[in-house]
Design a protein around this motif. Structure first.
Motif: not given
Ligand code: AHG
Ligand code: MN
Ligand code: MN
Ligand code: MN
Length: 323
Positions: A196-197, A246-247, A272-275, A278-280
């Motif tokens: 979790k960021t 993220l960390l 897209f993949p990093l978004s 990050v949302e999850h």
């Protein structure tokens, strides 16, 4: 507790999604396999003839590094024969990648940046691989609707960081989990469960050399963060800058500027993949006004401004841009 390797983790996650058929699991495992092959070359890059650039260029006019092309080949080879994929898209290939007719096609579409941070390859600085997985929408594999899907339609995404250790981070709709490669057994072992960021950080990551080309509100935003005591970190590899934030929390920005009016980073296989990740993980991302995942690409290689990381800093950016 028994060591949790990536394969076991994916299987256990798959069991929770009753409709999972295992196809999807095979795709993730093959991407992990390709990343181990890439990691092996990255970790001995100076010793084998894999450094340096080729005479070729990609669709962006970027001179292709040997490792760009090597990583691209390994990703395609790992995925094209398994009968689970019907089309692919890669930063290093101008058009959609077809599955050779000798192989069976599947029901997934995979998009990827095979080697992110190419400018750092020859100087032993962290680089990465980024990927996203969609379900196909149309029977005919290469139809636009299969390739240019909205970010929200991603069903999984992840990245690999080839850094001081090799880490595989992915999310398939629930939590975000990180696995560290143990080279002695060649396995990715669960090391960062349920990432979790932080909602707010104290790091901003941007190439300030571009600041005189930014919208003045972007400069104001960065000045605000500086006045609040933020520190600056910029590695120049999106995956590494993203992973650190993220960390630890914080924000990465590659805003639009006079030179790159739509930003520099690519929507389909970088933003897209990093978004999705990050949302999850409880963070956010936008292009300055709208959430990245709400965008629909017009071409495989669309660029987008990218502001991504902790919710507080991304929301603050949106506020500043409309003020
Ligand atoms: P790639 O190597 O896949 O082309 O991506 C490079 C990107 C990204 O990794 C990084 O954040 C950005 O380029 C750095 O750009 P600048 O050198 O303009 O700061
Ligand atoms: Mn590139
Ligand atoms: Mn990249
Ligand atoms: Mn790349």
């Amino acid at each position: 507790m028994a060591l949790m390797n990536l394969s076991r983790f994916i299987l256990e996650e798959q069991r929770r999604f009753k409709e999972a058929t295992g196809d999807f699991t095979i795709i993730l495992e093959q991407i992990a396999f390709a990343s181990k092959i890439i990691a092996r070359e990255v970790n001995k890059a100076g010793l084998v003839n894999i450094l340096g650039s080729l005479e070729t260029q990609n669709v962006f006019g970027e001179t292709q590094q040997k490792l760009d092309v090597f990583a691209n080949q390994k990703m395609i080879e790992a995925l094209e024969h398994i009968g689970k994929v019907c089309a692919m898209a890669s930063e290093e290939v101008e058009t959609a990648i077809e599955i050779p007719s000798k192989y069976q096609k599947g029901k997934y579409v995979v998009v990827f940046d095979p080697l992110d941070g190419s400018s750092n390859i020859d100087v032993n600085v962290s680089i990465g691989t980024i990927f996203g997985i969609f379900r196909k929408k149309e029977e005919e594999c290469l139809l636009v609707d299969n390739l240019l899907q909205k970010g929200r339609d991603l069903i999984a995404a992840g990245y690999v960081v080839y850094g001081s250790s090799t880490m595989f981070v992915y999310c398939a709709g629930s939590t975000v989990n990180g696995f560290t490669l143990d080279p002695s057994v060649g396995e990715f072992l669960l090391s960062h469960p349920n990432i979790k960021t932080p909602q707010k950080g104290n790091i901003y990551s941007v190439n300030e050399a571009n600041s005189n080309k930014w919208d003045k509100k972007v400069r104001e935003y960065i000045e605000t963060l500086k006045s609040e005591g933020y520190t600056s970190r910029y590695i120049g590899s999106l995956v590494s800058d993203f992973h650190r934030n993220l960390l630890k929390g914080g924000v990465f920005l590659y805003p639009a500027d006079e030179k790159n009016k739509k930003g520099k980073l690519r929507l389909l296989y970088e933003a897209f993949p990093l978004s999705y990740i990050v949302e999850h993980a409880g963070g956010a991302s936008c292009d300055g006004t709208i959430d990245i995942l709400d965008k629909v690409p017009q071409t495989l290689h669309d660029r987008t401004p990218l502001i991504i990381g902790s919710k507080h800093e991304v929301d603050l950016f949106k506020k500043v841009m409309v003020s």
